[in-house]
Design a protein around this motif. Structure first.
Motif, PDB file in Angstrom:
ATOM      1  N   PRO A  11       0.822  -1.219   0.000  1.00 18.34           N
ATOM      2  CA  PRO A  11       0.000   0.000   0.000  1.00 18.34           C
ATOM      3  C   PRO A  11       0.855   1.267   0.000  1.00 18.34           C
ATOM      4  CG  PRO A  11      -0.806  -1.573   1.614  1.00 18.34           C
ATOM      5  CD  PRO A  11       0.526  -2.077   1.127  1.00 18.34           C
ATOM      6  N   LYS A  13       1.276   5.156   1.217  1.00 19.92           N
ATOM      7  CA  LYS A  13       0.842   6.064   2.295  1.00 19.92           C
ATOM      8  C   LYS A  13       0.448   7.410   1.706  1.00 19.92           C
ATOM      9  CE  LYS A  13       1.851   5.359   6.502  1.00 19.92           C
ATOM     10  NZ  LYS A  13       0.895   5.185   7.566  1.00 19.92           N
ATOM     11  N   ARG A  14      -0.707   7.911   2.117  1.00 13.51           N
ATOM     12  CA  ARG A  14      -1.156   9.266   1.780  1.00 13.51           C
ATOM     13  C   ARG A  14      -1.599   9.899   3.093  1.00 13.51           C
ATOM     14  NH1 ARG A  14      -5.750  10.005  -2.540  1.00 13.51           N
ATOM     15  NH2 ARG A  14      -4.040   9.644  -4.009  1.00 13.51           N
ATOM     16  N   GLU A  16      -2.218  10.058   6.685  1.00 11.37           N
ATOM     17  CA  GLU A  16      -2.452   8.990   7.654  1.00 11.37           C
ATOM     18  C   GLU A  16      -3.202   7.816   7.044  1.00 11.37           C
ATOM     19  OE1 GLU A  16      -3.931  10.245  11.397  1.00 11.37           O
ATOM     20  OE2 GLU A  16      -2.679  12.039  11.444  1.00 11.37           O
ATOM     21  N   ASN A  17      -3.581   7.934   5.797  1.00  7.70           N
ATOM     22  CA  ASN A  17      -4.324   6.875   5.110  1.00  7.70           C
ATOM     23  C   ASN A  17      -3.405   6.040   4.241  1.00  7.70           C
ATOM     24  OD1 ASN A  17      -6.798   7.839   6.139  1.00  7.70           O
ATOM     25  ND2 ASN A  17      -6.886   9.372   4.522  1.00  7.70           N
ATOM     26  N   GLU A  18      -3.888   4.866   3.890  1.00  9.20           N
ATOM     27  CA  GLU A  18      -3.167   3.992   2.975  1.00  9.20           C
ATOM     28  C   GLU A  18      -4.036   3.737   1.751  1.00  9.20           C
ATOM     29  OE1 GLU A  18      -2.089   0.336   4.900  1.00  9.20           O
ATOM     30  OE2 GLU A  18      -0.154   1.158   5.493  1.00  9.20           O
ATOM     31  N   ILE A  19      -3.415   3.787   0.585  1.00 12.48           N
ATOM     32  CA  ILE A  19      -4.102   3.423  -0.647  1.00 12.48           C
ATOM     33  C   ILE A  19      -3.764   1.966  -0.905  1.00 12.48           C
ATOM     34  CG2 ILE A  19      -4.282   3.853  -3.124  1.00 12.48           C
ATOM     35  CD1 ILE A  19      -3.351   6.735  -2.509  1.00 12.48           C
ATOM     36  N   LYS A  20      -4.784   1.115  -0.832  1.00 12.16           N
ATOM     37  CA  LYS A  20      -4.584  -0.313  -1.015  1.00 12.16           C
ATOM     38  C   LYS A  20      -5.000  -0.780  -2.398  1.00 12.16           C
ATOM     39  CE  LYS A  20      -5.116  -1.177   3.879  1.00 12.16           C
ATOM     40  NZ  LYS A  20      -5.870  -1.828   4.931  1.00 12.16           N
ATOM     41  N   ASN A  57      -6.754   7.166  -9.024  1.00  9.15           N
ATOM     42  CA  ASN A  57      -6.733   7.836  -7.728  1.00  9.15           C
ATOM     43  C   ASN A  57      -5.308   8.044  -7.208  1.00  9.15           C
ATOM     44  OD1 ASN A  57      -6.622   4.955  -7.471  1.00  9.15           O
ATOM     45  ND2 ASN A  57      -7.120   5.111  -5.303  1.00  9.15           N
ATOM     46  N   GLU A  62       2.903   9.451  -6.137  1.00 15.77           N
ATOM     47  CA  GLU A  62       2.514   8.135  -5.626  1.00 15.77           C
ATOM     48  C   GLU A  62       2.835   7.056  -6.662  1.00 15.77           C
ATOM     49  OE1 GLU A  62      -1.069   9.749  -2.731  1.00 15.77           O
ATOM     50  OE2 GLU A  62      -1.525   9.134  -4.789  1.00 15.77           O
TER      51      GLU A  62
END
Length: 84
Positions: A11, A13-14, A16-20, A57, A62
């Motif tokens: 994944p 990191k963006r 505090e979120n993760e793009i899975k 997205n 990224e």
């Protein structure tokens, strides 16, 4: 309009979120502007670095952070829009 999803093995990191997952949608003519279709079909990383943020997205930075396995998985799905 066709959509495809690629589940990332690593994944991104963006904040505090993760793009899975990478959500891809079929490109339109305007999103191919400035690109050589042959470069896209050859899976040229520079061409995909321009195209993928236009149809997904992910940002260009990224996209740069994708490990090789995830990079190839994303590129294969992009090429499939042209070949299937």
């Amino acid at each position: 309009m066709e959509n495809r999803t690629v589940t990332l093995k690593t994944p991104i990191k963006r904040g505090e979120n993760e793009i899975k997952e990478v959500q891809l949608r079929e490109p339109r003519s305007g999103e191919l502007r400035g690109l050589d279709n042959f470069s896209v079909l050859r899976m040229d990383v520079n061409a995909h670095r321009t195209l993928v943020p236009r149809i997904s997205n992910l940002t260009a930075n990224e996209f740069d952070a994708l490990p090789p396995k995830d990079l190839l998985a994303v590129q294969q799905e992009v090429v499939a829009f042209f070949t299937e």
